[in-house]
Write an enzyme that holds these catalytic residues in place. Structure first.
Site, short mmCIF file in Angstrom:
data_model
loop_
_atom_site.label_atom_id
_atom_site.label_comp_id
_atom_site.label_asym_id
_atom_site.label_seq_id
_atom_site.Cartn_x
_atom_site.Cartn_y
_atom_site.Cartn_z
N HIS A 166 101.96 17.95 81.70
CA HIS A 166 102.47 17.81 83.06
C HIS A 166 103.99 17.83 82.97
O HIS A 166 104.57 17.33 82.00
CB HIS A 166 101.96 16.50 83.67
CG HIS A 166 102.45 16.21 85.05
ND1 HIS A 166 102.48 17.15 86.06
CD2 HIS A 166 102.94 15.08 85.61
CE1 HIS A 166 102.95 16.60 87.16
NE2 HIS A 166 103.23 15.34 86.91
N ASP A 176 102.08 19.80 91.77
CA ASP A 176 101.08 18.79 91.38
C ASP A 176 101.34 17.48 92.14
O ASP A 176 100.42 16.90 92.73
CB ASP A 176 101.19 18.58 89.87
CG ASP A 176 100.01 17.83 89.27
OD1 ASP A 176 98.91 18.40 89.27
OD2 ASP A 176 100.19 16.69 88.82
N GLU A 219 98.97 15.79 95.04
CA GLU A 219 98.45 14.42 94.84
C GLU A 219 98.82 13.52 96.01
O GLU A 219 98.03 12.69 96.46
CB GLU A 219 98.98 13.85 93.52
CG GLU A 219 98.27 14.47 92.31
CD GLU A 219 98.98 14.28 90.99
OE1 GLU A 219 98.44 14.76 89.97
OE2 GLU A 219 100.07 13.68 90.95
P1 NDP Z 1 95.81 8.25 80.03
O1 NDP Z 1 96.21 7.14 80.93
O2 NDP Z 1 94.36 8.55 79.91
O3 NDP Z 1 96.39 7.91 78.56
C1 NDP Z 1 95.87 6.86 77.87
C2 NDP Z 1 96.23 6.99 76.40
O4 NDP Z 1 97.64 6.84 76.24
C3 NDP Z 1 95.55 5.90 75.61
O5 NDP Z 1 95.19 6.38 74.34
C4 NDP Z 1 96.64 4.87 75.51
O6 NDP Z 1 96.53 4.10 74.35
C5 NDP Z 1 97.89 5.73 75.38
N1 NDP Z 1 99.07 5.03 75.83
C6 NDP Z 1 99.26 4.43 77.02
N2 NDP Z 1 100.49 3.90 77.11
C7 NDP Z 1 101.08 4.16 75.93
C8 NDP Z 1 102.35 3.85 75.40
N3 NDP Z 1 103.26 3.18 76.11
N4 NDP Z 1 102.63 4.25 74.16
C9 NDP Z 1 101.72 4.93 73.43
N5 NDP Z 1 100.50 5.27 73.87
C10 NDP Z 1 100.19 4.88 75.11
O7 NDP Z 1 96.67 9.53 80.37
P2 NDP Z 1 96.11 10.92 80.94
O8 NDP Z 1 95.34 11.60 79.86
O9 NDP Z 1 95.51 10.74 82.28
O10 NDP Z 1 97.48 11.70 81.15
C11 NDP Z 1 98.22 12.18 80.02
C12 NDP Z 1 99.09 13.34 80.45
O11 NDP Z 1 98.26 14.41 80.87
C13 NDP Z 1 99.99 13.02 81.63
O12 NDP Z 1 101.18 13.76 81.44
C14 NDP Z 1 99.23 13.56 82.82
O13 NDP Z 1 100.05 13.88 83.92
C15 NDP Z 1 98.63 14.80 82.19
N6 NDP Z 1 97.42 15.33 82.84
C16 NDP Z 1 96.35 14.49 83.04
C17 NDP Z 1 95.18 14.99 83.57
C18 NDP Z 1 93.97 14.10 83.64
O14 NDP Z 1 92.85 14.63 83.52
N7 NDP Z 1 94.07 12.78 83.78
C19 NDP Z 1 95.07 16.39 84.02
C20 NDP Z 1 96.20 17.21 83.65
C21 NDP Z 1 97.35 16.65 83.12
P3 NDP Z 1 96.13 2.55 74.40
O15 NDP Z 1 94.66 2.52 74.12
O16 NDP Z 1 96.98 1.99 73.31
O17 NDP Z 1 96.49 2.02 75.77
MG MG Z 2 98.99 15.17 88.18
#
Ligand code: NDP
Ligand code: MG
Ligand code: MG
Length: 327
Positions: A108, A191, A195
């Site tokens: 993203h 995006d 949203e």
């Molecule tokens: P998530 O909220 O699912 O990410 C969670 C993961 O990130 C967990 O493994 C978590 O680990 C880790 N995490 C959270 N905070 C931190 C931190 N401060 N430092 C290190 N690791 C961390 O994210 P998404 O997958 O939803 O989104 C990721 C990216 O993808 C974003 O840029 C989003 O915009 C993009 N995106 C998302 C889509 C989706 O399907 N949701 C679709 C297209 C793009 P822990 O277990 O330690 O908390």
């Molecule tokens: Mg988005």
């Protein structure tokens, strides 16, 4: 529009790289599994100390490393944890350790578009954004298909950033469905706009408002639920398969006539003016700033909005109907 497919991508590029997936959540897990199944052999999941995601990555038989070690090891570092945390994690754990000439991949455009991260000049910086949730990314791939995937290059230090982005996108399955060129700004702004103003912002509000209107007038919550919520799936399937005009042909004249009378009384010129204001708010970075402020404060606004949604009577009606359907 430039749309590319598997034949335009060289999978060997990503197969030859060490890939570190930062975050193992909605996108991290399906991306890692798709890459692995596409023959990316040197793959690690990078997690923070005490991460709740570790068990899941290990159960999927993937190696897990801490953030700094993964950054130092990787040829390709993929940012798959929440957008609002990316700047801090990049500064602390990635920027000091990433190898000269490594590639930084985003799903993203937010952190780059709004200058929250200013990547080192020697890095390649690419966007590979599958258009759909992580669950679909994995299930489509497993079924031999893929999700349409947007790609962009923000920084091409190596001269090979686009080819590598396409290789990565193809390894996710994107080359089976189409890899479409965009820019970080276009992907990010569109995006965030959608949203806020369309699918995720407006549709749930519209459903609740319709439900409230019927219930207030004495209709049973269950009937209101069926009318205002259950049919969302029906229209979503119809308009994705046939377009809006095609959908109109598939519904009764009665439904079509109601739609013609009512639709524009709800989405008025004023609604469109407000959409333009939301777009301006997004493009000027205000929405991103408010997201980051909320994150810093421990998400008071997100938490309040979740609690409010959970307390709405439409949830109780939904729960009753889902139980009804159980054998
Ligand atoms: P998530 O909220 O699912 O990410 C969670 C993961 O990130 C967990 O493994 C978590 O680990 C880790 N995490 C959270 N905070 C931190 C931190 N401060 N430092 C290190 N690791 C961390 O994210 P998404 O997958 O939803 O989104 C990721 C990216 O993808 C974003 O840029 C989003 O915009 C993009 N995106 C998302 C889509 C989706 O399907 N949701 C679709 C297209 C793009 P822990 O277990 O330690 O908390
Ligand atoms: Mg988005
Ligand atoms: Mg009906």
């Amino acid at each position: 529009m430039r749309a590319l497919f598997d034949a335009d991508a060289d999978l060997a590029l990503i197969r030859d790289r060490k890939v570190a997936i930062f975050g193992y959540g909605n996108q991290g897990r399906p991306q890692a599994l798709n890459l692995s199944d596409s023959g990316v052999g040197e793959l690690v999941v990078a997690l923070r100390e005490g991460s709740a995601s570790r068990a899941r990555a290990e159960a999927d038989r993937l190696g897990v490393t801490n953030l700094a070690d993964a950054a130092a090891w990787a040829d390709v570092a993929v940012m798959l944890f929440p957008d609002e945390d990316q700047a801090e994690v990049y500064e602390r754990h990635l920027a000091p350790h990433l190898k000269q000439g490594a590639a930084l991949v985003f799903a993203h455009g937010l952190a780059i578009r709004f200058g929250l991260i200013v990547p080192r000049a020697d890095l390649d910086v690419m966007l590979v954004a599958p258009k759909g949730p992580g669950t679909a990314l994995r299930s489509e791939y497993a079924a031999g298909r893929g999700l349409v995937t947007l790609f962009a290059v923000a920084q091409d230090a190596s001269g090979g950033a686009e080819a590598l982005a396409l290789s990565y996108a193809a390894a996710l399955g994107g080359g089976r469905a189409g890899m479409i060129e965009t820019s970080f700004a276009e992907e990010c702004e569109a995006d965030l706009f959608n949203e806020a103003a369309v699918i995720w912002g407006a549709i749930p509000e519209l459903i609740q408002a319709g439900f409230d209107t019927l219930v207030e007038a004495g209709f049973s919550p269950e009937v209101a639920y069926f009318e205002c919520l259950t049919e969302v799936k029906l229209i979503a399937d119809l308009i994705t398969e046939r377009g809006i005009a095609g959908m109109r042909e598939a519904i009764s004249n009665t439904a079509e006539f109601g739609a013609l009378e009512g639709g524009r009384r709800i989405v008025t010129a004023e609604t469109r003016t407000e959409m333009r204001r939301i777009l301006r708010d997004v493009r000027e970075g205000h929405l991103a700033q408010r997201l980051i402020a909320d994150a810093k404060a421990g998400y008071p606004r997100l938490k309040a909005s979740r609690a409010e949604a959970a307390a709405h009577p439409i949830e109780a009606a939904g729960a009753r109907l889902r139980n009804l359907a159980k054998p």
